[in-house]
Design an enzyme around this catalytic site. Structure first.
Site, PDB file in Angstrom:
ATOM      1  N   GLU A  65      -2.902  -2.801 -10.230  1.00 31.06           N
ATOM      2  CA  GLU A  65      -1.463  -2.617 -10.552  1.00 31.06           C
ATOM      3  C   GLU A  65      -1.144  -4.067 -11.023  1.00 31.06           C
ATOM      4  OE1 GLU A  65       0.721  -1.412  -7.207  1.00 31.06           O
ATOM      5  OE2 GLU A  65       0.421   0.703  -7.512  1.00 31.06           O
ATOM      6  N   ILE A  67       0.824  -1.320  -0.057  1.00 36.20           N
ATOM      7  CA  ILE A  67       0.023   0.163  -0.248  1.00 36.20           C
ATOM      8  C   ILE A  67       0.831   1.113   0.043  1.00 36.20           C
ATOM      9  CG2 ILE A  67      -1.878   1.233   1.256  1.00 36.20           C
ATOM     10  CD1 ILE A  67      -2.794  -1.614   2.536  1.00 36.20           C
ATOM     11  N   HIS A  68       1.403   1.558  -1.150  1.00 39.34           N
ATOM     12  CA  HIS A  68       2.017   2.947  -1.136  1.00 39.34           C
ATOM     13  C   HIS A  68       1.057   3.973  -1.836  1.00 39.34           C
ATOM     14  CE1 HIS A  68       2.266   2.697  -5.953  1.00 39.34           C
ATOM     15  NE2 HIS A  68       2.238   1.380  -5.702  1.00 39.34           N
ATOM     16  N   ALA A  69       1.649   5.100  -2.166  1.00 39.48           N
ATOM     17  CA  ALA A  69       0.615   6.312  -2.460  1.00 39.48           C
ATOM     18  C   ALA A  69      -0.635   5.752  -3.293  1.00 39.48           C
ATOM     19  CB  ALA A  69       1.524   7.473  -3.030  1.00 39.48           C
TER      20      ALA A  69
END
Lengths: 312, 92
Positions: free
Chosen positions: B91, B18-20
């Site tokens: 993604e 969980i990045h930006a």
């Protein structure tokens, strides 16, 4: 965009210290290529490759060469030159213009100008003017400001508060370029230059107030004649779909040029001027090579992927 | 309308965790609903409507997050969050 010799004359006569020596009635000749040519090589008799569509510049080199020729030969060469249907001639350094040139110019309906400028300076100045005359130009809806060297265009539906936001920014010491209607020119370097329409320049319309004259109220520091566009800001009513991180910055195409674009939701009580100011600062930071959103994201990704190894 | 509270666990299966970008998607999804949405991991509980919160929760790839939704539209909110986890935050 094709221009005539007269367009250049109207725009550049003063800046280039030009005077018409011959062929004044033929100023409406077309200038198909907005560039200049030194006809030295053509004067030697070489016409296989000759930029006849350009303004011909006679400088010291051309004059010295002509002087070295015998009278009959000189006339013959000049005749050949004029037969190429050149759009016009500029004599630099205020040289006396040989009779042959004046006669041939009348005969071939070619305007001849003279300037006291040194050839190199003339060519430089004239290039700038020609570029300005021929650059593609458009009129777009939006208020243009300059904040700390960042040229910014505020767009949005009527009544959303473009002018009010601009006014707050002017009060904070930034400069107005144009209110609501902005003229844009694309330079040969692919940059966009914004300025205001001559008639309404430096005036603003504020709802409830009417029309105000910005430099009279805030001083000349509050205005700027033109600015290069760095950032477009779209003011919108909130949709809930706004970008929350800035990791994938948006761009908008204006006259074929991609410009960074931010969409800011407008809510009552939200200080838009403050946010627009920060947007300009952040854009400046990005141009210096610091992208805060991307740097934080990279940092997080590094941490997260390390965590995966540790946790197996 | 009775308020419901739902709790569900999800595994982070995308490559970077969980990045930006995933955080922004989660916030956008949770933000559409009236109900409270929280995400919990290792005793840290943050609002799923806060970008900064989600970026500090350390959602490593492979880690498990407990999502709590409570309010009138808790079920819809849970479905929206689930869709993102299942599709690896769109993604890869």
């Amino acid at each position: 965009m094709a221009i005539t010799v007269k367009t250049l004359w109207d725009e550049g006569a003063e800046k280039l210290s030009l005077s018409v020596i011959a062929g004044e009635q033929h100023l409406d000749r077309k200038l198909p290529e907005t560039a200049m040519n030194r006809p030295g090589l053509a004067l030697t008799g070489f016409f296989q490759y000759f930029a006849n569509q350009r303004l011909q510049i006679f400088g010291l080199a051309e004059f010295t060469y002509l002087k070295s020729l015998k009278e009959g030969e000189k006339l013959k060469r000049l005749k050949e030159l004029f037969e190429q249907q050149i759009p016009g001639i500029v004599i630099t350094r205020n040289r006396k213009i040989p009779e042959e040139i004046l006669k041939l110019a009348e005969q071939h309906k070619v305007p001849v100008f003279r300037t006291p400028m040194v050839t190199m300076n003339f060519v430089n100045e004239c290039t700038v003017i020609l570029e300005k005359l021929t650059a593609p130009q458009e009129r777009i809806q939006g208020t243009c400001l300059e904040l700390m060297g960042i040229g910014m265009l505020l767009r949005g539906d009527p009544g959303i508060g473009k002018s009010e936001t601009a006014l707050s920014l002017i009060e904070r010491g930034y400069s107005l370029v144009s209110d609501d209607v902005t003229e844009v020119r694309r330079t040969s370097r692919g940059r966009l230059v914004c300025w205001a329409n001559e008639v309404t320049r430096y005036h603003m319309e504020i709802r409830g107030l009417g029309i105000i004259h910005v430099p009279s109220l805030f001083g000349v520091a509050a205005i700027r004649r033109q600015t290069e566009l760095d950032l477009v800001i779209d003011l919108k009513t909130p949709s809930g779909n706004e970008d929350r991180t800035g990791v994938d910055p948006d761009t908008v195409k204006i006259m074929g040029v991609e410009v960074p674009c931010l969409t800011l939701p407008v809510r009552s009580g939200r200080d838009m001027a403050n946010i627009v100011e920060v947007a300009a600062l952040n854009q400046k930071l990005k141009e210096l090579g610091h992208d805060a959103a991307k740097e934080l994201d990279d940092k997080i990704i590094t941490r997260l992927t390390k965590g995966r190894v540790r946790n197996g | 309308m009775a308020d419901t509270t739902l709790v569900k666990k999800f595994k982070v299966t995308n490559e970077y965790g969980i990045h930006a970008r995933p955080a922004a998607l989660l916030v956008k999804a949770a933000g559409q609903f009236e109900c409270d949405v929280f995400m919990e991991k290792d005793g840290n509980k943050v609002s799923c409507k806060s970008i900064m919160g989600l970026m500090t929760i350390e959602g490593y790839p492979g880690s498990t997050m407990a999502v709590t939704t409570s309010g009138a539209d808790a079920e819809d909110a849970m479905n929206a969050i689930e869709e993102l986890f299942v599709n690896k935050f769109y993604e890869d």
